[in-house]
Design an enzyme around this catalytic site. Structure first.
Site, PDB file in Angstrom:
ATOM      1  N   ASN A 193     -16.439  18.845 -30.902  1.00 16.89           N
ATOM      2  CA  ASN A 193     -15.620  19.973 -31.353  1.00 16.89           C
ATOM      3  C   ASN A 193     -15.430  20.004 -32.868  1.00 16.89           C
ATOM      4  O   ASN A 193     -14.732  20.877 -33.378  1.00 16.89           O
ATOM      5  CB  ASN A 193     -14.247  19.935 -30.670  1.00 16.89           C
ATOM      6  CG  ASN A 193     -13.412  18.723 -31.061  1.00 16.89           C
ATOM      7  OD1 ASN A 193     -13.842  17.866 -31.814  1.00 16.89           O
ATOM      8  ND2 ASN A 193     -12.204  18.652 -30.519  1.00 16.89           N
ATOM      9  N   LYS A 194     -16.041  19.054 -33.593  1.00 15.66           N
ATOM     10  CA  LYS A 194     -15.842  18.998 -35.032  1.00 15.66           C
ATOM     11  C   LYS A 194     -16.709  20.028 -35.758  1.00 15.66           C
ATOM     12  O   LYS A 194     -17.550  20.701 -35.161  1.00 15.66           O
ATOM     13  CB  LYS A 194     -16.132  17.590 -35.553  1.00 15.66           C
ATOM     14  CG  LYS A 194     -15.144  16.548 -35.032  1.00 15.66           C
ATOM     15  CD  LYS A 194     -13.709  16.888 -35.428  1.00 15.66           C
ATOM     16  CE  LYS A 194     -12.728  15.768 -35.111  1.00 15.66           C
ATOM     17  NZ  LYS A 194     -12.534  15.531 -33.672  1.00 15.66           N
ATOM     18  N   ILE A 195     -16.523  20.122 -37.062  1.00 10.16           N
ATOM     19  CA  ILE A 195     -17.169  21.181 -37.846  1.00 10.16           C
ATOM     20  C   ILE A 195     -18.683  21.033 -37.833  1.00 10.16           C
ATOM     21  O   ILE A 195     -19.419  22.011 -37.861  1.00 10.16           O
ATOM     22  CB  ILE A 195     -16.584  21.228 -39.269  1.00 10.16           C
ATOM     23  CG1 ILE A 195     -16.901  22.562 -39.929  1.00 10.16           C
ATOM     24  CG2 ILE A 195     -17.015  20.029 -40.095  1.00 10.16           C
ATOM     25  CD1 ILE A 195     -15.959  22.927 -41.047  1.00 10.16           C
TER      26      ILE A 195
END
Length: 381
Positions: A193-195
């Protein structure tokens, strides 16, 4: 309206391009599927080039990076480690791995990160009790730079080393420098879910070559230099695989565009929901800071609505839209019920009133209008 009427809008899904396949295919063609390999070395070099850090070690998770970072700082049984209460549990769990105790510190209401006043209070009180903290974990929540000048000055004054948890903050800056490079050790996460993502993974960065070498040693089961398997220290199976590092290499080629998209999403929400007085957008960038806006976060103003964040979340679900509460403060978690806490009212209030909105870098204008429309339905009288 039934949730199945529309495709689901997720909070922060992975956003892959075509670049990743080039590196993954090459690894498979060359049979580099073991943990070590050219993608792993290249990914570490990419992170160093992007952040300005001298050394990088790619690991299985951001949590593993925090764990080994604390080992580098000498944290062990009986020690105390300063830590914000308003953060994900992965920030504090490694403190427990090492038999140490977290000392939680409240947030300040602008950046939502650790409050310098409460930090100083905590340090002075622990010293009075004969328990000078061994280290400070400094978090940049939701990609927002903390008040680094003040926090680092306090840590330096009391000679407390800093581990910089930039798990959510790759691409954010403070005073022209990339976050993750201000502490003795910096940490990033590449969770799904990170950038940017490597499916699962993390990295430790440092300017200390000896520490980088020690991290690689510990992350590969602490195998001593010998023709046979000899071990004189406890090690861990923490290295990132060459295949996943290939995904990371492709993602790093896109990092600037991903940051741009997230910031544009935040700006779109702020502009197009200005007619909803109950919504307050935050946190606020410090004067010298620039956030990657990993997640767009809001709080509800009780002067304009009696609706709760949980009611908003459930309403969005009826539109097949995922949202999430802000982090529940760690000092309110059963796991840490006995840990010292300094302050607490600010982060408790943020948790009570806050919500994370869908923020994926692949969101379309149609997606954004769906979210905004659903929010207006429940928040406008």
């Amino acid at each position: 309206m039934l949730s199945q009427d529309y495709d689901r809008i997720f909070l922060s899904p992975p956003h892959l391009g075509r670049h990743e396949l080039n590196y993954v295919h090459k690894a498979i063609e060359d049979n580099w599927v073991a943990p070590a390999g050219p993608n792993l070395t290249g990914f570490e070099q990419d992170i160093c080039h992007y952040t300005g850090a001298a050394h990088c070690v790619a690991l299985a998770s951001g949590t593993a990076a925090i764990h080994l970072g604390l080992v580098l700082l000498g944290v062990g049984p009986g020690d105390e480690v300063l830590c914000p209460s308003f953060t994900f549990v992965a920030t504090a769990n490694p403190i427990l791995y090492l038999g140490a105790t977290p000392v939680f510190v409240d947030s300040e209401p602008t950046t939502w990160n650790m409050c310098p006043d409460r930090l100083r209070e905590a340090i002075e009180d622990r010293i009075r009790q004969g328990k000078k903290p061994k280290a400070l974990i400094l978090v940049h929540l939701y990609g927002m730079p903390a008040q680094l000048d003040q926090l680092l000055a306090i840590a330096e004054l009391y000679a407390i080393p800093v581990l910089e948890d930039a798990a959510e903050a790759l691409g954010s800056r403070y005073d022209g420098r990339r976050l993750g490079t201000f502490g003795a050790v910096g940490v990033f996460s590449f969770n799904g879910n990170k950038i940017i993502t490597t499916s699962g993974g993390g990295a430790l960065v440092t300017d200390n070559q000896e520490w980088a070498e020690k991290t690689r040693f510990l992350a590969t089961q602490a195998k001593d230099p010998a023709p046979y398997y000899q071990h004189s220290a406890v090690g861990y199976n923490y290295r990132l695989s060459n295949i996943l590092a290939g995904i990371g290499r492709g993602q790093m080629e896109l990092i600037d565009s991903r940051v741009k998209s997230r910031r544009e999403t935040y700006a779109w929400y702020q502009k197009n929901l200005r007619d909803v007085p109950a919504l307050q957008f935050g946190p606020t960038e410090p004067a010298l800071g620039s956030s990657n806006r990993w997640l767009t976060t809001v709080t509800l103003d009780p002067h304009y609505t009696t609706v709760t964040p949980e009611q908003v979340r459930q309403h969005l679900e009826t539109h097949n839209i995922e949202s999430r509460p802000l982090w529940k403060p760690l000092h309110q978690q059963p796991l840490f019920a006995q840990a010292p806490m300094y302050g607490g009212s600010v982060c408790a209030d943020l948790f009570t009133r806050g919500l994370c909105l869908p923020s994926g870098s692949a969101m379309t204008e149609t997606d954004l209008h769906r979210v905004a429309g659903a929010l207006r339905e429940i928040l406008l009288p």
